[in-house]
Design an enzyme around this catalytic site. Structure first.
Site, PDB file in Angstrom:
ATOM      1  N   TRP A   7      -1.708 -10.153  -1.309  1.00 23.61           N
ATOM      2  CA  TRP A   7      -1.080 -10.943  -0.246  1.00 23.61           C
ATOM      3  C   TRP A   7      -1.826 -10.801   1.070  1.00 23.61           C
ATOM      4  CZ3 TRP A   7       2.669  -8.888   3.689  1.00 23.61           C
ATOM      5  CH2 TRP A   7       2.633  -7.487   3.782  1.00 23.61           C
ATOM      6  N   ASP A   8      -2.661  -9.768   1.163  1.00 24.17           N
ATOM      7  CA  ASP A   8      -3.514  -9.570   2.329  1.00 24.17           C
ATOM      8  C   ASP A   8      -4.215 -10.867   2.728  1.00 24.17           C
ATOM      9  OD1 ASP A   8      -3.097  -7.224   0.778  1.00 24.17           O
ATOM     10  OD2 ASP A   8      -4.774  -6.198   1.733  1.00 24.17           O
TER      11      ASP A   8
ATOM     12  N   LYS B 190       5.809   3.595   4.593  1.00 27.87           N
ATOM     13  CA  LYS B 190       4.353   3.464   4.575  1.00 27.87           C
ATOM     14  C   LYS B 190       3.971   2.467   5.678  1.00 27.87           C
ATOM     15  CE  LYS B 190       0.788   2.560   1.044  1.00 27.87           C
ATOM     16  NZ  LYS B 190       0.605   1.941  -0.290  1.00 27.87           N
ATOM     17  N   GLN B 191       4.708   1.368   5.727  1.00 29.73           N
ATOM     18  CA  GLN B 191       4.610   0.432   6.844  1.00 29.73           C
ATOM     19  C   GLN B 191       6.022  -0.122   7.024  1.00 29.73           C
ATOM     20  OE1 GLN B 191       2.036  -2.269   4.177  1.00 29.73           O
ATOM     21  NE2 GLN B 191       2.772  -3.643   5.752  1.00 29.73           N
TER      22      GLN B 191
ATOM     23  N   GLU C 293       5.766   0.258   0.576  1.00 33.15           N
ATOM     24  CA  GLU C 293       5.711   0.683  -0.826  1.00 33.15           C
ATOM     25  C   GLU C 293       6.215   2.102  -1.054  1.00 33.15           C
ATOM     26  OE1 GLU C 293       1.631  -0.301  -1.513  1.00 33.15           O
ATOM     27  OE2 GLU C 293       2.112  -2.316  -2.233  1.00 33.15           O
TER      28      GLU C 293
END
Lengths: 758, 758
Positions: free
Chosen positions: A336-337, A576-577, A476
């Site tokens: 998806w980046d 993680k984010q 994640e």
């Protein structure tokens, strides 16, 4: 325009060979070549990759970007001694990637162990005007006395992906005195690869050829007088096909003809042609910043160089891998980046490239439909990791746990479904920026409807309320949760846009329209509490909090997993984010500045930033919330993901999304660009370190040029265009300079901000 | 017995890394490991091979000895600097292969570029008592100051055969603090390989494990005080199977148990056990020579060391590759070299090993019968190149001509049929030396009859005379000829022996007996002309002669092919090796000394000796003809094939046959051993440089020990045995010393020589 800033390798060091091999890789979107030295080092991973050329090397292996036969390596012998910078002394050194034209140069003086000095220079580039072409020059000058100089080079098909061999050697040939050609096929027989190379050492030289053990080489030896320069010119032409309709011989001959034409042009002419194209491109795309610190401009130039080099603009059946074509990390797969971190740059500078990237997904709808169907859902569930075919490439199991012998199922492919909505989001963003109804009526609408159908089947009816269960958001570290805010809001956006464009283009599928409307009316959108905090998912806020200071200090290294199992991490408020921060970034019109700020402040302390996608987004949201200095700190830290001091930060390739985020941070953060209700907004918020920020922008057919200082905004446009400067509409035709004192942002954020949950 | 002579590597040199990696390879017949350095060099080809483990790596590739995951490599970092002998300074150096016990040792002091000195020592061996075991020790001592020392090692499955990958990774595991295990399978799924390794660094050390990109590694870091020694012990247990009847888990566990037992024993105990076995072996097998030049003893010890190391005495389904297991040359395939050049050593020292080698052929009769049948012949046509299955492994086409793009058919597999008779010859030699009727009645007779059947069908009736057309003799520079002397005489011998043993063992196949007798009566045996010269084939003597001086000066390099095409060479009197000389060597009883000498003198000037099999045979025939000095010159040149100065003489493995020939030259040349009419003959002919030659000999159940000087022969035997000393019968019981003055050879050669054509 000033010249883009050179990227340099400060000195030869065995530890950082692979970092610079990634950072300084040459490429043109068609191929990528790691910046390996000509001479070999055991620590050095060579690599040449072709966009879209993937293959699976054996049982238990994964489809991966094929590391091609090497053409960069040159065995150099000086008076019979093998040249290696591990021996002797380096008396002078300069190694630079000139991002203005994509030329990698190394210039050094080396004193051999025996005492004699040699000047050794090399330069190379991948042509942006003739994509299959790589040109290089290597010259050697004995400085102290005449010397016997030998250079051996050619096509070295012993190259592997860390021991995984993908290619069978079909034929190796030598034509005339300079042309070598190797024809290979992937071991599954589906693709042919032709590598033709033209090698010539000028002057009185003894040459011969050998073909042995997958190496086809030209060996040259010459006596070179003191001060005289021996130069090797090497041009390589690399093609591949998985649908050859010519005979192998004819196809191979065409490659040789093309190469011979290049050799006739010569290095300088080929470089001039390619460099001119690069010059035009920089004119169209460059972001210039006047900063206290030159590193900022360097980071932007580095990012843009790679954003071009990694993007297969020529081929809509390929997309951008998570490491571009600079290394083998993530096997060259597409995440998806691409849509969220990389596509915006292209969208606002060369929208036709963004269109190609979306057509890549459109071509791959069959695989996405199949994945949805196999899992019992409708519509299109795009693969978490994608390669050429559009089938799911994520390994079913993660790397073995060497302690237990067990392999854990990879959860992302099973549950990280938000990418479906991310692709839809990019489709809408493309249409907003271009107004390309032709695309939207066909590919765009199909993508929107098929992704919407997925969400409608994916939701679960819980007492009349639609919920989305068992997903993973961008964070994640939190797996298998219900009603992940990011996912639910993005799914809602996806279906809403599908419904909107279905109506706009006269869709008569009443059942679809009805179901979409029902979905939008009933999908649960998590609500902020009294503190304004949007819960990341149904259970997140009930989990315990721990002090993350030590882990945050080593952001990106996943050190938390040394102390806690994944299962334990899952049961704490450890990110993680930050999903909700990401959500406010993605859908800025949906959330007030106040809500954005409250969530940023709540989630950031709980976020380790172990994802390379994290800090940059926090930076943009900070800047949008008015804290340009915090935004700048995050942005700078984001630039260090690849460019920082860690000698192994990007051994297996640069972080493609992080380079995209360098552009995003400047444009969406500090220039404050956003699209709200289809309108273009600029809310400039330059950090103290920046005096000026200048960039081009393509918007609905206009070519804008925007220059922002702390005092004013200078905007030019090739056609009349209306945009919103700090919430006030402004129509630009030709060039216009506005004092920012006249455009003060209302205190509640942007004037057109819709209320949350509206 | 004096201690066998060490083999040493005179100094670190990037050019000769692969020569010494081959020369000093460790092995035990079960596995072979190239003598690579622990640290990596790009020029260095690592290699570990298992006898009999072949695989084909892809389309267009050839079944080859699989290069296994590497266990020898150790990444050493000293105060953060990667250790490489290309950098810094080597202050002292000793690198030796102790052939007396198979231990490879390197002891050096290295001054790092920063100035600090380190003593680095390593030693390793492949156990001859526990065949799957390889043990190594590596120690590092900071000499000038305390230092941070890191060593990383484990199992590196990125290893390939020059880019060809044979193995899929099935599982990698870590058990406890020291045990790493990788399970692999050949890509065709037919064989499983288990590599278990136990690594331990003594003392205060920080360790961790990684498994990434086919590398399973243990990383160790320690602070080491000045003068303190850090030692890594590493034991590796390597097994494979293509017929596993245990579960993979159970099989893997057994390997770990075996390894753990070794680790409990420890390096010294394991070495003591293995070294003792080597000591016994040298006692049984060693040839001692008192020469003016120590190099002669060194060559003999080198040869015998490798003759043991290369021979899979444990497994009659494997035989000896043309490079043993010291490299990838000839893909590890088995040629006639084994029966003719290697088997005699085993036959006269450990006859049961010779029996195993013959049983290898016997097991592979189905493939040989199939090859004969496919070509329209009867009996058994053994493959020119053989691997595990006994099918023909010779590539159908030779390497591509890189100029024309054409691939020439490999003629050897099509027409070099003499190997069929060579195998029969070895069967008879085995029976003569052992009297093993049990073997002869079953395997031996079958081999003799099947090979004889081949010849009977292979011959062509030309007006009542049987001829053998379109063959290649050992001289591969002369292809597709009729009535090649070597082939016809050897075929005649083959059928004669088949008939003899058929009768002896009561064969009632009258048709066979009748056809064999008819064949023997009618097969054309080329006859010597008045000059005593036996024509090599029907047309050879009519071809033009050219001056070969320049080519002979570069014997072994095939430089003739730079000036002439193969087709042109074929039409001149140019020999790679001399067939007729070889024939007189093979069947000494068949030709008088005079005939031998005339043919030697005729053919030698026409022979380039481009085959490594050539000089040694010329040496033996010279010595047998009484010219010990010429014999010695040839023998010495033969020893230099591997041991000479050329730094690339044996990059891809030692010349196995040439090591066999070092033994042959001493025993069959200078001791003058031959078997004639089943009787053992000794016709000593020591060269001037040699004062004494002492060797053991197994003969028909007796263990003899023979010591020859210029004056006398001292012979001992464990049982009464009759042999012929210079043509005079002598019965030895216990020890006996004979003055050679009493045993003078009759001037016409040996007393029992039969006349040619008899």
């Amino acid at each position: 325009m000033s010249k883009p800033v050179m990227l340099s390798d400060p000195g030869f060091c065995p530890h950082s060979l692979n970092k610079y091999a990634s950072l300084m890789a040459t490429g043109n979107g068609y191929l990528g070549i790691r910046a390996s030295h000509e001479e070999g080092y055991t620590q050095q991973t060579r690599g040449m990759y072709l966009a879209g050329l993937y293959h699976r090397a054996g049982k238990g292996e994964i489809n991966e970007l094929v590391n091609l036969p090497d053409v960069i390596g040159v065995d150099i012998q000086l008076n019979g001694d093998i040249f290696s910078l591990l021996s002797g002394t380096i008396e002078s050194w300069r190694r630079e990637l000139d991002v203005s034209c994509g030329v990698l140069t190394r210039t050094l003086v080396w004193r051999a162990p025996g005492g004699a000095r040699f000047a050794i220079e090399s330069r190379r580039f991948a042509s942006v005007t003739q994509l299959p072409l790589v040109a290089m020059q290597l010259s050697i000058t004995p400085l102290d006395a005449a010397a016997t100089v030998s250079v051996s080079t050619g096509i070295d098909a012993t190259q592997t992906n860390h021991g995984r061999q993908h290619l069978d050697e079909t034929q190796v040939r030598v034509f005339g005195q300079h042309l070598l050609q190797g024809i290979y096929s992937t071991q599954d027989g589906r693709s042919d690869i032709s590598v033709s190379t033209w090698c010539r050492v000028q002057g009185e030289v003894q040459s011969c050829f050998t073909a042995k053990e997958r190496r086809l080489l030209q060996h040259n030896t010459a006596q070179v007088a003191q001060g005289e320069r021996l130069t090797l010119e090497k041009f390589t032409w690399i093609e591949w096909t998985s649908s050859r309709n010519l005979s192998l011989d004819t196809w191979a001959r065409q490659g040789r003809r093309a190469l011979e034409n290049c050799a006739l042009q010569g290095y300088e002419a080929l470089l001039t042609e390619s460099a001119a194209n690069w010059g035009d491109w920089w004119q169209r795309c460059r972001v210039e910043v006047a900063s206290h610190d030159n590193a900022d401009q360097r980071a932007l130039d580095f990012a843009l160089y790679h954003l071009r080099s990694m993007t297969p603009a020529h081929d809509e059946r390929s997309s951008i891998g998570a490491k571009g074509m600079t290394g083998e990390g993530y096997k060259g797969h597409v995440f998806w980046d691409t849509e969220v971190f990389l596509l915006p740059f292209h969208l606002f500078t060369e929208p036709e490239v963004a269109r190609n990237l979306l057509r890549y997904r459109w071509h791959n709808l069959p695989g996405a439909r199949e994945k949805a169907r196999r899992n019992g859902w409708h519509g299109a569930l795009f693969p978490w990791e994608s390669a050429r075919s559009g089938e799911e490439e994520t390994p079913e199991y993660a790397a073995i746990n060497i302690r237990t012998g067990l392999r854990q199922k990879v959860a992302s492919a099973l549950a990280e479904h938000h990418l479906v909505a991310d692709i839809a989001w990019a489709v809408v963003a493309y249409w907003q920026a271009t107004g390309d109804d032709q695309f939207m009526a066909r590919e765009g609408l199909t993508l929107l409807q098929e992704t919407a159908r997925f969400w409608m089947s994916r939701a679960t009816d819980v007492n009349g309320r639609l919920e989305i269960h068992d997903v993973i958001g961008p964070d994640e570290y939190t797996e298998h949760v219900n009603n992940n805010a990011f996912t639910n809001y993005m799914a809602h956006y996806n279906v809403a846009q599908a419904l909107r464009f279905s109506r706009r283009f006269g869709c008569t599928d009443e059942a679809f329209l009805h179901r979409a409307a029902h979905f939008l009316a009933h999908l649960w959108l998590p609500e902020a509490g009294e503190d304004g905090v949007l819960p990341q998912d149904d259970t997140f806020l009930s989990k315990p909090v721990i002090d993350l200071t030590t882990y945050k200090a080593k952001a990106g290294k996943q050190t938390i997993l040394l102390d806690y199992s994944r299962a334990e991490v899952n049961e704490m408020q450890i990110l993680k984010q930050a999903d909700v921060v990401m959500l406010t970034y993605m859908l800025p019109e949906r959330f007030s500045t106040d809500v954005c700020l409250r969530n940023l402040n709540f989630y950031e302390p709980r976020t380790i930033h172990d994802s390379s996608l994290s800090k940059s987004i926090h930076g943009i949201v900070s800047a949008r919330c008015g804290d340009a200095e915090q935004g700048y700190r995050f942005w700078r830290e984001g630039t260090l993901i690849d460019l920082g001091d860690d000698p192994h930060s990007c051994d297996d390739g640069i972080h493609a999304a992080a380079t995209g985020a360098i552009w995003l941070g400047a444009i969406q953060g500090f220039a404050g660009l956003s699209v709200r209700e289809g309108e273009l907004h600029l809310n400039p918020a330059l950090p103290d370190a920046w005096r000026q920020l200048t960039f081009p922008l393509r918007w609905q057919g206009s070519e804008l040029r925007i220059s922002l200082s702390r005092q004013e905004a200078r905007i030019s446009s090739t056609r009349p265009v209306t945009l919103w400067l700090n919430g006030t509409a402004l129509t630009v035709n030709g060039e216009q300079t506005c004092s920012l004192a006249d455009f003060i942002l209302p205190t509640n954020g942007t004037a057109t901000t819709q209320k949350e949950g509206e």
